[in-house]
Design an enzyme around this catalytic site. Structure first.
Site, PDB file in Angstrom:
ATOM      1  N   ASP A  12       7.501   7.636 -27.307  1.00  0.00           N
ATOM      2  CA  ASP A  12       8.126   8.946 -27.285  1.00  0.00           C
ATOM      3  C   ASP A  12       9.396   8.864 -28.142  1.00  0.00           C
ATOM      4  O   ASP A  12       9.887   7.779 -28.454  1.00  0.00           O
ATOM      5  CB  ASP A  12       8.452   9.322 -25.841  1.00  0.00           C
ATOM      6  CG  ASP A  12       9.065  10.698 -25.714  1.00  0.00           C
ATOM      7  OD1 ASP A  12       8.720  11.585 -26.512  1.00  0.00           O
ATOM      8  OD2 ASP A  12       9.906  10.889 -24.823  1.00  0.00           O
ATOM      9  N   GLU A  14      12.481  11.606 -28.055  1.00  0.00           N
ATOM     10  CA  GLU A  14      13.698  12.016 -27.354  1.00  0.00           C
ATOM     11  C   GLU A  14      13.802  11.310 -26.000  1.00  0.00           C
ATOM     12  O   GLU A  14      12.848  11.249 -25.251  1.00  0.00           O
ATOM     13  CB  GLU A  14      13.706  13.533 -27.157  1.00  0.00           C
ATOM     14  CG  GLU A  14      13.785  14.300 -28.463  1.00  0.00           C
ATOM     15  CD  GLU A  14      13.790  15.800 -28.236  1.00  0.00           C
ATOM     16  OE1 GLU A  14      14.725  16.300 -27.572  1.00  0.00           O
ATOM     17  OE2 GLU A  14      12.856  16.469 -28.708  1.00  0.00           O
ATOM     18  N   GLU A  20      18.320  13.772 -26.343  1.00  0.00           N
ATOM     19  CA  GLU A  20      17.563  14.995 -26.099  1.00  0.00           C
ATOM     20  C   GLU A  20      18.182  16.130 -26.924  1.00  0.00           C
ATOM     21  O   GLU A  20      19.333  16.520 -26.711  1.00  0.00           O
ATOM     22  CB  GLU A  20      17.588  15.343 -24.618  1.00  0.00           C
ATOM     23  CG  GLU A  20      16.855  14.340 -23.728  1.00  0.00           C
ATOM     24  CD  GLU A  20      15.340  14.514 -23.769  1.00  0.00           C
ATOM     25  OE1 GLU A  20      14.864  15.481 -24.401  1.00  0.00           O
ATOM     26  OE2 GLU A  20      14.646  13.678 -23.160  1.00  0.00           O
TER      27      GLU A  20
END
Length: 210
Positions: A12, A14, A20
């Protein structure tokens, strides 16, 4: 005896390698509800529709968000962690972000391969809709890589990563919320990149299903 399939890491973006984005936008604009992520609302469509409404209500455009993104840097140690992984293994980033957001941070990460989604933008720069490449695209990507005879180790931090982790030969949670950690105790959870690297190296040496 057949050779072991090559190892492919799917990460992944973020919360694993970069901050984020929506939280950064919330902090910069003062629209606190933009801080909500899939850690808070597991249903991604519900979350994105809420975000788009907030953007409309506050007259925030794509250039406004891109201006925030250009101020961001990878998480401390994130670029170095990714570079170290890429020295030894193939790595693909599977993310629910958007190509219209990601470019400044991809440059800082030395342009890894990124699979993500796209935004629909009107002539005034307003974000009018979003388009998934595929529904549950992270999981579908991992399943496709497995059909191509790769051995997959996946790492993510939130609800929207759990189907990817489950589809991989091994899944790792990186700095998950306590709620995610409690709901998915069968995935090992780590807080630091060196811990993640140890688990990845262990799997690379031994292999095997979760």
């Amino acid at each position: 005896m057949q050779p072991r399939p090559p190892l492919l890491l799917t990460l992944d973006l973020e919360g694993v390698l970069i901050p984020e984005v929506w939280i950064a936008v919330a902090e910069r604009t003062g629209v606190e509800e933009l801080r909500l992520t899939t850690r808070d609302i597991p249903d991604y469509d519900q979350l994105m529709l809420h975000r788009l409404q907030l953007l409309r209500d506050n007259r925030l455009t794509l250039p406004d968000i891109q201006a925030v993104i250009r101020t961001l840097t990878p998480l401390p140690g994130g670029a170095e962690f990714l570079a170290r992984l890429r020295q030894h293994w193939q790595v693909i980033i599977l993310s629910d972000t958007f190509y219209e957001f990601a470019d400044p941070l991809m440059i800082q990460l030395d342009r890894p391969t990124l699979f993500c989604n796209s935004l629909e933008i009107d002539k005034n720069g307003a974000i009018t809709d979003y388009h998934l490449r595929l529904k549950d695209g992270k999981r579908q990507a991992v399943e496709a890589f497995r059909r191509l005879n790769f051995e997959i180790l996946a790492m993510g931090d939130s609800y929207n990563d759990t189907t990817m982790l489950a589809a991989a030969h091994r899944g790792i949670l990186f700095r998950p919320s306590s709620k995610v950690k409690q709901e998915f105790p069968h995935f090992p959870a780590v807080e630091e990149y060196n811990q993640a690297l140890e688990l990845i190296q262990e799997f690379a040496d031994k292999g095997g299903e979760e």
